[in-house]
Write an enzyme that holds these catalytic residues in place. Structure first.
Site, mmCIF file in Angstrom:
data_model
loop_
_atom_site.group_PDB
_atom_site.id
_atom_site.type_symbol
_atom_site.label_atom_id
_atom_site.label_comp_id
_atom_site.label_asym_id
_atom_site.label_seq_id
_atom_site.Cartn_x
_atom_site.Cartn_y
_atom_site.Cartn_z
ATOM 1 N N ASP A 58 6.011 -20.565 18.069
ATOM 2 C CA ASP A 58 4.583 -20.536 17.777
ATOM 3 C C ASP A 58 3.977 -21.932 17.759
ATOM 4 O O ASP A 58 4.659 -22.929 17.525
ATOM 5 C CB ASP A 58 4.336 -19.864 16.429
ATOM 6 C CG ASP A 58 4.848 -18.427 16.407
ATOM 7 O OD1 ASP A 58 4.918 -17.825 17.492
ATOM 8 O OD2 ASP A 58 5.181 -17.937 15.315
ATOM 9 N N ILE A 59 2.677 -21.973 17.970
ATOM 10 C CA ILE A 59 1.962 -23.244 18.024
ATOM 11 C C ILE A 59 2.058 -24.006 16.710
ATOM 12 O O ILE A 59 2.093 -25.240 16.697
ATOM 13 C CB ILE A 59 0.479 -23.006 18.418
ATOM 14 C CG1 ILE A 59 -0.228 -24.335 18.647
ATOM 15 C CG2 ILE A 59 -0.240 -22.162 17.372
ATOM 16 C CD1 ILE A 59 -1.629 -24.190 19.203
#
Length: 367
Positions: free
Chosen positions: A235-236
């Site tokens: 995930d970012i």
């Protein structure tokens, strides 16, 4: 004194009315019976009116909802249609029966599928054998580098499990030049394609970010970026180990449908307003649910290993990687993730690799 106004003409008798041009109209529904004599008189035709050629004084009402009884003469009939007789059956009055129904064609047998015949596409079979990815197999087949039972294989060939597959040394040499890179992804980078204005992690692969203590002896070159893609997501707002590879065999091993490679994460959490010593406040039954019993998107999750690493941090070991899986799992048991880091994929660990830097996968390292 006599009046100068001319005398009024005598009222015309009903029979003296001139006939008007006839117009063919649909008959109106019979008026409802009225108890008022005046109403009945107003609806009655004028005495002596001509039949057939006399134009009615009032416009006939619109077509009634219910069918009116049939009228005599050249007028529209509103009689209900008789029910349709069964197809192919003769009428009771001896009328000519309708034409018989066309015979139903027998069902055409479906051609046996490749699965029923025990065959599969050549590119799929090569991927199952671990020779390459399907995309690589298609490229090799197009180059004429693949033979099946001694003959050059065409694209889309169906093969049996017993068929002998040979790969040219040119393909093997090309595969040896493919690289696999380990990146310590920082926050703010997406693992895949650029989205919502965020930079993809592959943009960090360049000579300036190459770890100076990389134990490998390879040197960076621009062709190594061709076809380099992430084998898994991160995930970012998560950090840690991200694998990018040109080798389809590595990608299949990590993200294939039958992949069993596990991934390890360190996850810092809060429980409601509790940010310190979360372990003491968090119910043990909810920890058991994190290990097994949750579902995402209507599907049960595979069994996971979840345990406390320290009072504020959990250790997750998963064998699947759904989108934002750990964060969504924690939400279901009342936990909030405030930090997430992936430290291992299979037998390959993040180690001392600094944030934002990368190194090559060593020849002896296996996932």
């Amino acid at each position: 004194m006599p009046s100068s106004r001319p005398p009024a003409a005598p009222a015309a008798e009903p029979g003296d009315q001139l006939p008007r041009r006839a117009v063919l109209r649909r008959p109106a529904a019979p008026p409802a019976a009225s108890s008022s004599p005046a109403a009945a008189t107003s609806r009655a035709p004028a005495p002596g009116a001509a039949r057939g050629n006399a134009r009615p004084d009032a416009r006939p009402p619109s077509r009634p909802a219910a069918a009116a009884p049939s009228a005599r003469g050249n007028v529209w009939r509103a009689e209900p249609a008789p029910p349709a007789a069964p197809r192919g059956a003769a009428s009771a009055s001896g009328a000519r029966p309708s034409a018989p129904a066309a015979p139903v064609r027998p069902a055409v047998p479906v051609k046996a599928t490749a699965a029923a015949a025990g065959t599969s596409r050549l590119n799929k079979r090569m991927a199952e054998l671990g020779l390459c990815s399907r995309r690589e197999a298609d490229d090799w087949i197009a180059q004429g580098w693949v033979k099946v039972n001694g003959e050059v294989a065409p694209m889309g060939l169906q093969v049996l499990p017993a068929d002998h597959i040979e790969v040219d040394k040119k393909a093997q040499g090309q595969q040896e030049q493919q690289v696999t890179i380990l990146l310590h992804k920082p926050m703010g980078y997406v693992s895949g394609q650029a989205e919502d204005g965020h930079t993809p992690a592959v943009a960090l692969i360049n000579p300036r970010t190459h770890w100076r203590d990389d134990p490998g002896r390879m040197r960076f070159s621009p062709p190594q970026l061709r076809g380099l893609a992430p084998a898994g997501r991160l995930d970012i707002d998560s950090v840690g180990l991200l694998v990018l590879t040109q080798d389809g065999r590595v990608a299949r091993q990590l993200i294939g449908e039958d992949s069993t490679v596990d991934k390890e994460y360190l996850v810092r959490v809060q429980y409601g307003d509790v940010a310190l010593d979360v372990q003491a406040a968090f119910p043990p039954a909810q920890l058991a649910r994190l290990c097994h019993g949750l579902e995402l998107d209507g599907q049960p999750l595979k069994q996971a290993r979840v345990e406390w690493q320290n009072p504020e941090q959990l250790r997750f070991v998963l064998t699947e990687g759904k989108k934002r899986q750990i964060r969504r799992m924690c939400e279901q048991v009342g936990l909030k993730v405030v930090g997430l880091k992936r430290i291992r994929i299979g037998r390959v660990t993040l180690g001392n690799l600094p944030v934002g830097q990368w190194r090559y996968l060593l020849p002896h390292e296996q996932f």
